[in-house]
Design a protein around this motif. Structure first.
Motif, mmCIF file in Angstrom:
data_model
loop_
_atom_site.group_PDB
_atom_site.id
_atom_site.type_symbol
_atom_site.label_atom_id
_atom_site.label_comp_id
_atom_site.label_asym_id
_atom_site.label_seq_id
_atom_site.Cartn_x
_atom_site.Cartn_y
_atom_site.Cartn_z
ATOM 1 N N ASN A 1 0.808 -1.222 0.000
ATOM 2 C CA ASN A 1 0.000 0.000 0.000
ATOM 3 C C ASN A 1 0.843 1.275 0.000
ATOM 4 N N GLU B 1 -9.894 -7.838 5.588
ATOM 5 C CA GLU B 1 -10.565 -7.261 4.409
ATOM 6 C C GLU B 1 -10.936 -8.364 3.408
ATOM 7 N N ILE C 1 -5.096 -6.863 9.330
ATOM 8 C CA ILE C 1 -6.228 -6.052 8.864
ATOM 9 C C ILE C 1 -6.527 -6.360 7.392
ATOM 10 N N ALA C 2 -5.464 -6.509 6.582
ATOM 11 C CA ALA C 2 -5.663 -6.837 5.162
ATOM 12 C C ALA C 2 -6.322 -8.209 5.016
ATOM 13 N N TYR D 1 -0.800 -4.910 10.371
ATOM 14 C CA TYR D 1 -1.410 -4.374 9.149
ATOM 15 C C TYR D 1 -1.846 -5.530 8.240
HETATM 16 C C1 LIG Z 1 -4.651 -0.651 1.153
HETATM 17 O O1 LIG Z 1 -5.066 0.280 0.183
HETATM 18 C C2 LIG Z 1 -6.317 -0.019 -0.417
HETATM 19 C C3 LIG Z 1 -6.529 0.933 -1.558
HETATM 20 O O2 LIG Z 1 -6.313 2.242 -1.158
HETATM 21 C C4 LIG Z 1 -7.395 0.068 0.649
HETATM 22 O O3 LIG Z 1 -8.650 -0.261 0.102
HETATM 23 C C5 LIG Z 1 -7.066 -0.906 1.744
HETATM 24 O O4 LIG Z 1 -7.980 -0.764 2.798
HETATM 25 C C6 LIG Z 1 -5.655 -0.704 2.280
HETATM 26 N N1 LIG Z 1 -5.335 -1.802 3.167
HETATM 27 C C7 LIG Z 1 -5.261 -1.682 4.466
HETATM 28 C C8 LIG Z 1 -4.971 -2.908 5.224
HETATM 29 O O5 LIG Z 1 -5.419 -0.620 5.040
#
Ligand SMILES: *[C@@H]1O[C@H](CO)[C@@H](O)[C@H](O)[C@H]1NC(C)=O
Ligand SMILES: *[C@@H]1O[C@H](CO)[C@@H](O)[C@H](O)[C@H]1NC(C)=O
Ligand SMILES: *[C@@H]1O[C@H](CO)[C@@H](O)[C@H](O)[C@H]1NC(C)=O
Ligand SMILES: *[C@@H]1O[C@H](CO)[C@@H](O)[C@H](O)[C@H]1NC(C)=O
Ligand SMILES: *[C@@H]1O[C@H](CO)[C@@H](O)[C@H](O)[C@H]1NC(C)=O
Ligand SMILES: *[C@@H]1O[C@H](CO)[C@@H](O)[C@H](O)[C@H]1NC(C)=O
Ligand SMILES: [Zn+2]
Length: 533
Positions: A291, A350, A346-347, A343
């Motif tokens: 990122n 997502e 968290i990814a 981090y």
């Molecule tokens: C990384 O960047 C993407 C695009 O900007 C965003 O959607 C995503 O939430 C980010 N990932 C994290 C873990 O913050």
């Protein structure tokens, strides 16, 4: 179906009422907000009804090294990143209805590794440290003992029932966790022919030669598949990625091999049966580095790979099994890089959110778990609002560290971030940027590589049969529940229609018409036989 829909409505209405009610109370400081929140949680719990459906699809999300310590710290980190109230359940999977614990030890180790544990949660049996897809009769490094001791995984069981399967990871696709899904190897490190000494079949070869049925394979690890001359690690001069393309063609299916996010995004998924994406020579980037705006590597995120995998796998009416690994949580911790590890957590979450958005909890079992924990903890008494990567402010006179040096709440039991200087003084990071991604958090025992930890990890589940995760389970139980829920492997019998179940679509003829026809034929023959003499 009707009852569950009306229950959902009732549930939504009660949440709305509570939301209106609690919004008036949020400002009050008499503790009522906690009563309200607990009452809502209680009501939700009382309304919990086990989902007894058959799981058409199963998705296993594996946070490598994601102990409960990482989950709690990532929740707090995400609250700070997204400016939410601390304590809020910021991670999608912590809201799942069923949570249990998993005992992670390997058959020969108190603290396990990713290979033996992956064999447990994918193949259903515990194994030795360092081994994948073989039972505990195989000691690490001895492939002559593999014969007769290999075990099948939920990928094999699901394929046998006509389902589609996929593997998505941020590690090399030949790394320990994914390898246990398709390979049998006495050593997890035999990823290419050099490591495997020529005498044992390497993991990359097993993926390409023996597993062309897997529909989706996304991650890193190109180097294990291509010759040394092309920047790879193979000395047998084989280009396994080309062999993969040929094997898919031979099956008269459409397959694509991609190596960048740009190519990945141009694939016409509606016309794709098989997709192989290898986006890095070794592991893919940590999410925080990916990122970073200065990063020129062209790699998709774990969430994007998950979304694409689902689009391909969902084309199969019989359903699918998908393994999604957030692999680099583990690697961050091994380096004492708490920020990278959290981090990546968290990814990883997502990616879970992406799956929740694109599947139906009525027919898809989602399990989120870890293979093992890490020697990582969050401690001290940081005040509410304290920056999770910042120095802990002593809460009262006399609670300062005895050496007069500042400390952080995130610490490791061991690793490269060794606490002490050569002269025995604790490292002084008063003017050190503790938010730098490369900053190593304090570790008690100086080790070249921080280690895994032995305590139990969480299992978070939602969807059909998720209530079967309810206690302190052996890790290999996870594979058994996923198989039972989706009617694959040794757990198919309960899925057969029972006499009073009524006809099951499509199978009606096998179960009722054929016996009737047979019966009439036999009676006819008997009658003829008696008439003849
Ligand atoms: C990384 O960047 C993407 C695009 O900007 C965003 O959607 C995503 O939430 C980010 N990932 C994290 C873990 O913050
Ligand atoms: C592997 O196992 C076989 C059979 O038990 C044994 O003869 C051999 O010495 C073992 N090899 C190694 C390297 O341990
Ligand atoms: C490969 O060779 C090394 C050195 O001879 C040996 O220690 C190792 O056990 C061998 N591995 C295999 C897979 O035979
Ligand atoms: C490796 O394969 C390439 C292409 O097939 C060929 O040109 C080359 O001579 C081979 N190299 C060796 C060392 O066999
Ligand atoms: C302790 O050792 C470190 C090197 O490890 C050195 O930089 C530092 O100046 C020393 N401190 C004292 C107080 O001797
Ligand atoms: C730690 O470092 C700071 C700034 O470099 C210095 O002012 C302080 O005296 C040091 N503390 C100790 C105990 O050495
Ligand atoms: Zn590890």
């Amino acid at each position: 179906m009707m009852t569950s829909t009306s229950k959902d409505m009732e549930y939504i209405l009660s949440i709305l009422c509570l939301a209106v009610f609690t919004s008036k109370l949020v400002q009050s400081e008499d503790g009522s907000i906690w009563n309200e929140r607990a009452q809502k949680d209680l009501k939700d719990s009382l309304n919990l009804v086990p989902n007894l459906n058959k799981a058409k699809n199963v998705i296993l999300f594996l946070g490598d090294g994601m102990g409960i310590n990482s989950v709690s710290a990532a929740r707090l980190y995400k609250a700070q990143l997204t400016q939410q109230e601390e304590g809020t359940s910021t991670l999608a999977f912590e809201k799942f209805p069923y949570i249990a614990l998993s005992k992670t030890y390997n058959t020969d180790r108190q603290t396990p590794d990713s290979a033996g544990t992956a064999t447990a949660f994918l193949c259903g049996v515990k194994a030795n440290l360092g081994t994948v897809g073989v039972n505990s009769n195989v000691p690490r490094f001895n492939c002559s003992l593999e014969e007769g001791n290999t075990v099948q995984s939920i990928i094999d069981w699901s394929e046998a029932e006509g389902k589609s399967t996929g593997i998505v990871t941020t590690a090399r696709v030949t790394h320990a966790t994914p390898a246990a899904a398709y390979a049998h190897s006495a050593d997890r490190d035999w990823e290419n022919d050099v490591n495997a000494n020529g005498s044992c079949k390497d993991i990359a070869r097993q993926l390409i030669e023996d597993n062309s049925h897997i529909e989706v394979i996304l991650g890193g690890g190109q180097r294990e598949f291509i010759p040394e001359g092309d920047g790879g690690r193979r000395t047998d001069n084989r280009t396994l990625t080309e062999e993969w393309i040929e094997s898919i063609k031979a099956k008269k299916k459409t397959g694509h091999y991609v190596t960048t996010d740009t190519e990945f995004k141009t694939v016409d998924l509606s016309k794709t049966d098989h997709l192989l994406g290898l986006f890095a020579m070794s592991h893919m980037d940590y999410a925080i580095d990916r990122n970073d705006s200065n990063n020129e590597n062209d790699q998709p995120s774990l969430a994007e790979m998950t979304a694409t995998a689902l689009k391909i796998l969902q084309k199969n009416d019989k359903g699918f099994f998908l393994l999604v690994e957030g692999a680099r949580i583990d690697h961050g911790h091994h380096e004492n890089w708490a920020k990278r590890a959290l981090y990546d957590t968290i990814a990883f979450d997502e990616a879970v959110e992406e799956a929740l958005k694109n599947t139906d909890k009525e027919d898809t079992l989602i399990v989120v778990t870890a293979d093992h924990s890490h020697a990582f903890t969050m401690a001290g008494y940081p005040e509410k609002g304290n920056d999770i990567f910042g120095i802990v402010k002593p809460v009262k006179e006399g609670s300062e560290p005895e050496d007069g040096l500042p400390y952080l709440s995130l610490v490791y039991g061991n690793g490269k971030g060794a606490m002490f200087d050569n002269n025995g003084t604790r490292r002084n990071f008063t003017d050190v940027d503790t938010h730098n991604n490369d900053f190593r958090f304090h570790a008690a025992v100086p080790l070249p590589y921080e280690t895994h930890a032995a305590e139990d990890v969480g299992i978070f589940a939602t969807g059909p049969m998720s209530h079967l995760f309810h206690g302190v389970h052996e890790q290999n139980y996870i594979a058994h529940v996923m198989a039972y829920a989706s009617c694959v492997g040794i757990n198919k019998d309960h899925c057969k229609p029972k006499p009073n179940d009524g006809p099951i679509s499509g199978t009606n003829s096998e179960y009722s018409v054929i016996p009737k026809v047979l019966f009439i034929t036999v009676v006819y023959i008997l009658l003829q036989a008696f008439e003849l003499p």
